[in-house]
Design a protein around this motif. Structure first.
Motif, PDB file in Angstrom:
ATOM      1  N   ALA A   1       0.779  -1.241   0.204  1.00  0.00           N
ATOM      2  CA  ALA A   1       0.051   0.165  -0.200  1.00  0.00           C
ATOM      3  C   ALA A   1       0.862   1.375  -0.097  1.00  0.00           C
ATOM      4  CB  ALA A   1      -0.857   0.146   1.180  1.00  0.00           C
ATOM      5  N   SER A   2       2.230   1.235  -0.238  1.00  0.00           N
ATOM      6  CA  SER A   2       3.009   2.138  -0.311  1.00  0.00           C
ATOM      7  C   SER A   2       2.975   3.185  -1.747  1.00  0.00           C
ATOM      8  CB  SER A   2       4.609   2.002   0.104  1.00  0.00           C
ATOM      9  OG  SER A   2       4.881   1.142  -1.152  1.00  0.00           O
ATOM     10  N   GLY A   3       2.598   2.526  -2.791  1.00  0.00           N
ATOM     11  CA  GLY A   3       2.380   3.023  -4.060  1.00  0.00           C
ATOM     12  C   GLY A   3       3.890   3.067  -4.607  1.00  0.00           C
TER      13      GLY A   3
ATOM     14  N   ARG B   1       8.794   5.994  -8.082  1.00  0.00           N
ATOM     15  CA  ARG B   1       7.554   6.330  -7.574  1.00  0.00           C
ATOM     16  C   ARG B   1       7.927   7.450  -6.211  1.00  0.00           C
ATOM     17  NH1 ARG B   1       5.263   1.440  -9.263  1.00  0.00           N
ATOM     18  NH2 ARG B   1       5.897   1.000 -11.361  1.00  0.00           N
ATOM     19  N   HIS B   2       6.756   8.050  -5.998  1.00  0.00           N
ATOM     20  CA  HIS B   2       7.077   8.530  -4.645  1.00  0.00           C
ATOM     21  C   HIS B   2       5.868   8.029  -3.764  1.00  0.00           C
ATOM     22  CE1 HIS B   2       9.730  11.906  -5.297  1.00  0.00           C
ATOM     23  NE2 HIS B   2       9.201  12.046  -6.616  1.00  0.00           N
ATOM     24  N   PRO B   3       6.227   8.131  -2.250  1.00  0.00           N
ATOM     25  CA  PRO B   3       5.019   7.234  -1.553  1.00  0.00           C
ATOM     26  C   PRO B   3       3.571   7.860  -1.513  1.00  0.00           C
ATOM     27  CG  PRO B   3       6.776   8.526  -0.029  1.00  0.00           C
ATOM     28  CD  PRO B   3       7.108   8.732  -1.579  1.00  0.00           C
ATOM     29  N   ASP B   4       2.742   6.976  -1.139  1.00  0.00           N
ATOM     30  CA  ASP B   4       1.560   7.356  -0.677  1.00  0.00           C
ATOM     31  C   ASP B   4       1.584   8.214   0.555  1.00  0.00           C
ATOM     32  OD1 ASP B   4      -1.696   6.848  -0.924  1.00  0.00           O
ATOM     33  OD2 ASP B   4      -1.228   6.412   1.100  1.00  0.00           O
ATOM     34  N   PRO B   5       0.713   9.276   0.838  1.00  0.00           N
ATOM     35  CA  PRO B   5       1.111  10.216   1.959  1.00  0.00           C
ATOM     36  C   PRO B   5       0.540   9.424   3.103  1.00  0.00           C
ATOM     37  CG  PRO B   5       0.474  11.534   0.050  1.00  0.00           C
ATOM     38  CD  PRO B   5       0.206  10.174  -0.449  1.00  0.00           C
ATOM     39  N   THR B   6      -0.623   8.936   2.906  1.00  0.00           N
ATOM     40  CA  THR B   6      -1.271   8.049   4.299  1.00  0.00           C
ATOM     41  C   THR B   6      -0.116   6.916   4.739  1.00  0.00           C
ATOM     42  OG1 THR B   6      -3.399   8.556   3.388  1.00  0.00           O
ATOM     43  CG2 THR B   6      -3.215   6.695   5.067  1.00  0.00           C
ATOM     44  N   TRP B   7       0.414   6.161   3.804  1.00  0.00           N
ATOM     45  CA  TRP B   7       1.446   4.899   4.273  1.00  0.00           C
ATOM     46  C   TRP B   7       2.692   5.788   4.807  1.00  0.00           C
ATOM     47  CZ3 TRP B   7       6.278   4.476   2.640  1.00  0.00           C
ATOM     48  CH2 TRP B   7       6.980   3.119   2.959  1.00  0.00           C
ATOM     49  N   ALA B   8       2.939   6.924   4.332  1.00  0.00           N
ATOM     50  CA  ALA B   8       4.073   7.412   4.737  1.00  0.00           C
ATOM     51  C   ALA B   8       4.049   7.908   6.228  1.00  0.00           C
ATOM     52  CB  ALA B   8       4.679   8.636   3.727  1.00  0.00           C
TER      53      ALA B   8
END
Length: 460
Positions: free
Chosen positions: A325-327, A341-348
Motif C-alpha cells: 500500500a506504499s505506492g 515512484r513517490h510514496p502514498d502520503p497516508t502510508w508514509a
C-alpha cells in the motif's frame, strides 16, 4: 568498594582493556555510550546519537566476527559527529568482550545504546549487569523491522527501553510483546537515516541497494542480476550503481552466500559498484531500487523516488511487506524503464514519516536517567541461561566466534549448534501455517523462530 561483579576468568573472556580513570565531564551533560559491532548497527547507533543534542557521545566497537573494517567504520560514521577525525579518535574505540564493563565504568556511562543482533545484545547486557552503578540500557533495530520478530523482543526484553521507528512498528511490537507475555517499554524515534538532506539536482544514476539475504536463492539472485544488467543496457548513457556494504574479506550483519556481483553476465561499462556511504550514492541518484532495504526510507527522506521491487513477490520471507500500500512497488519492467515512484502520503505517515513531535524516545530516556539518579529505576538483569555453564559458553562463543578462544566455548559450540538447529527446525515446523508464523502473510508480526540463521564461522 567493588565496582565490577567478579566472574570466572578464562581465555578471551579474561582479557581486560587497560585500566583508566573515569573520564571527567560537566555534571549536567549525559554521557551516552553506543556499543555495536556490525556495519548496519554501527551506522544506526552513530546516527541515533547524532539525533540528540547536548550529550557526550562515545562508541565502543566490540570485536566479533561481524566487526566493521576501518573502511566500513568510516562509511558508517560518515556525516555524524563521530565521523573520522581527531575527535573521533577519542570518541570511538574498539574493545574486546572482556573489556566492556571496565570501559563503561571508566567512561561513567549514564546511558548505553546497544546496536547489534539479538544474541550480541544479550551478551553485552550481561556485561552491563556486572556494573554496580548500572546505566540506563536502550536497544533497537537498525531499520525497517516489519515483520516484528519474536527474537527481537526476547533478546532485548531486559533493556529499559526498546526503540522502534514507525507508528506501524510500535503497534506491531506492542502486539508481539503482548502475545509473548513480555513487558518491555517501547519508545518511538524518527528513523535516524530518514532526515531531509540537500542533494544535487539532476541526478541520473539508478542506485540499487543490495541485500545479503534478499532474495536468498541462487536462481532468484541470478534473475535480479539480470534485471540490473538489462536496466544498464536500456540506458547506456546513465549509470546503474550497485551499492554494496562490504568488500571481499569484510563482513556485514548477514552472510551473503551468493554474491550479487559474481552473477553479473556481460556487465556493461555503465553498471558499476559503489562502497560509498548511502548518502553519497544518493547525491547523484535519479532514483533508488531495492527489495526491502531501509535505504528506501533514506532515499525518500532526501526526495529521491523509489521502486520497491516486487519481482519475487511481497511476503515476510522477503522482508518487504512494509511496502504494501506504499505506492512504491514495481516489477522488472519498471526498473528497466526507470519508472520511479513517490510514496502514498497516508502510508508514509504510518511508516517512518510520522510527525517528529511523536518521537518521544529521548524524553523517555531522560526520565529513566532521573529514576536512576533517584535510585528508583527497577533493575532488569539478564537471568542465567537454562543449561548452566555450558549454555553460557555456547551463547558467548556463538556471538564472539574466533574472538572467544576458550575450551568451554569450543565444546559448547560442538554440542550446541546441531542441538539448537534441531530445536529451531522443530518449532518452525510445528507452527507452519499457523497465525503469526512466517507463512502467515496476514499481519505484521511473527512469533516463530527467525527464518535465517547465519554461520558462526564465515568463509574468507
Amino acid at each position: 568498594m567493588t565496582l565490577l561483579a567478579a566472574r570466572p576468568s578464562s581465555g578471551a573472556a579474561a582479557r581486560r582493556e587497560p585500566a583508566s580513570r573515569p573520564a571527567p565531564r560537566p555534571a549536567a551533560t549525559l554521557r551516552v555510550v553506543a556499543i555495536a559491532d556490525a556495519d548496519s548497527y554501527v551506522k544506526w547507533a552513530a546516527t541515533m546519537l547524532d539525533s540528540v543534542t547536548g550529550i557526550d557521545a562515545r562508541m565502543l566497537i566490540v570485536r566479533t566476527p561481524l566487526t566493521v573494517s576501518r573502511a566500513q567504520e568510516r562509511a558508517a560514521l560518515a556525516g555524524t559527529a563521530l565521523a573520522a577525525g581527531e575527535p573521533a579518535a577519542r570518541a570511538v574505540s574498539r574493545v574486546t568482550h572482556g573489556g566492556i564493563a571496565t570501559r563503561l565504568h571508566a567512561l561513567r556511562a549514564d546511558v548505553v545504546l546497544i546496536g547489534g543482533r539479538g544474541p550480541f545484545v544479550r551478551l553485552v547486557q550481561r556485561e552491563i549487569d556486572r556494573l554496580t552503578d548500572r546505566p540506563v540500557v536502550v536497544t533497537g533495530m537498525p531499520g525497517i523491522s516489519i515483520p516484528a520478530q519474536a527474537g527481537a523482543v526476547k533478546y532485548r526484553r531486559h533493556s529499559d527501553l526498546l526503540v522502534v521507528h514507525s507508528l506501524r512498528e510500535r503497534r506491531a511490537f506492542a502486539e508481539l510483546s503482548r502475545r509473548l507475555a513480555i513487558d518491555v517499554p517501547l519508545g518511538l524515534a524518527t528513523l535516524p537515516f530518514a532526515r531531509p538532506r540537500e542533494r544535487a539536482s539532476g541526478g541520473t544514476d539508478l542506485v540499487f541497494a543490495a541485500q545479503a539475504i534478499v532474495p536468498r536463492s541462487p536462481d532468484e539472485r541470478q534473475r535480479l542480476a539480470d534485471v540490473l544488467v538489462a536496466a544498464a543496457k536500456a540506458h547506456p548513457e546513465r549509470r546503474v550503481v550497485i551499492k554494496l556494504r562490504s568488500r571481499a574479506g569484510e563482513n556485514e550483519t548477514h552472510y551473503e552466500q551468493t554474491p550479487l556481483v559474481d552473477l553479473l553476465r556481460e556487465r556493461p561499462d555503465n553498471l558499476v559498484v559503489s562502497y560509498d556511504p548511502m548518502t553519497t550514492a544518493l547525491q547523484t541518484a535519479e532514483g533508488l531500487v531495492t527489495i526491502g532495504s531501509t535505504a528506501a526510507i533514506e532515499a525518500l527522506a532526501m526526495g529521491v523516488p523509489v521502486i520497491a521491487l516486487d519481482e519475487f513477490g511481497v511476503r515476510k520471507t522477503l522482508l518487504n511487506t512494509a511496502f504494501r500500500a506504499s505506492g512504491l512497488l514495481g516489477g522488472a519492467d519498471d526498473v528497466i524503464a526507470r519508472r520511479f515512484r513517490h510514496p502514498d502520503p497516508t502510508w508514509a505517515v504510518d511508516n517512518y514519516f510520522h510527525d517528529a513531535a511523536e518521537s518521544t524516545w529521548w524524553t523517555q530516556v531522560t526520565e529513566l536517567v532521573e529514576q536512576r539518579r533517584r535510585g528508583t529505576l527497577a533493575p532488569r538483569p539478564v537471568p542465567p541461561p537454562r543449561g548452566g555453564a555450558l549454555h553460557t559458553a555456547f551463547e558467548r562463543k556463538s556471538v564472539l566466534g574466533n574472538e572467544d578462544r576458550t575450551l568451554s566455548g569450543a565444546l559448547a559450540l560442538a554440542v550446541g549448534v546441531p542441538l539448537a538447529g534441531a530445536i529451531v527446525r522443530l518449532r518452525r515446523h510445528r507452527h507452519r501455517g499457523a497465525a503469526h508464523s512466517w507463512t502467515d502473510e496476514s499481519g505484521d508480526l511473527t512469533v516463530t523462530p527467525a527464518l535465517y540463521h547465519d554461520p558462526i564461522r564465515r568463509p574468507r
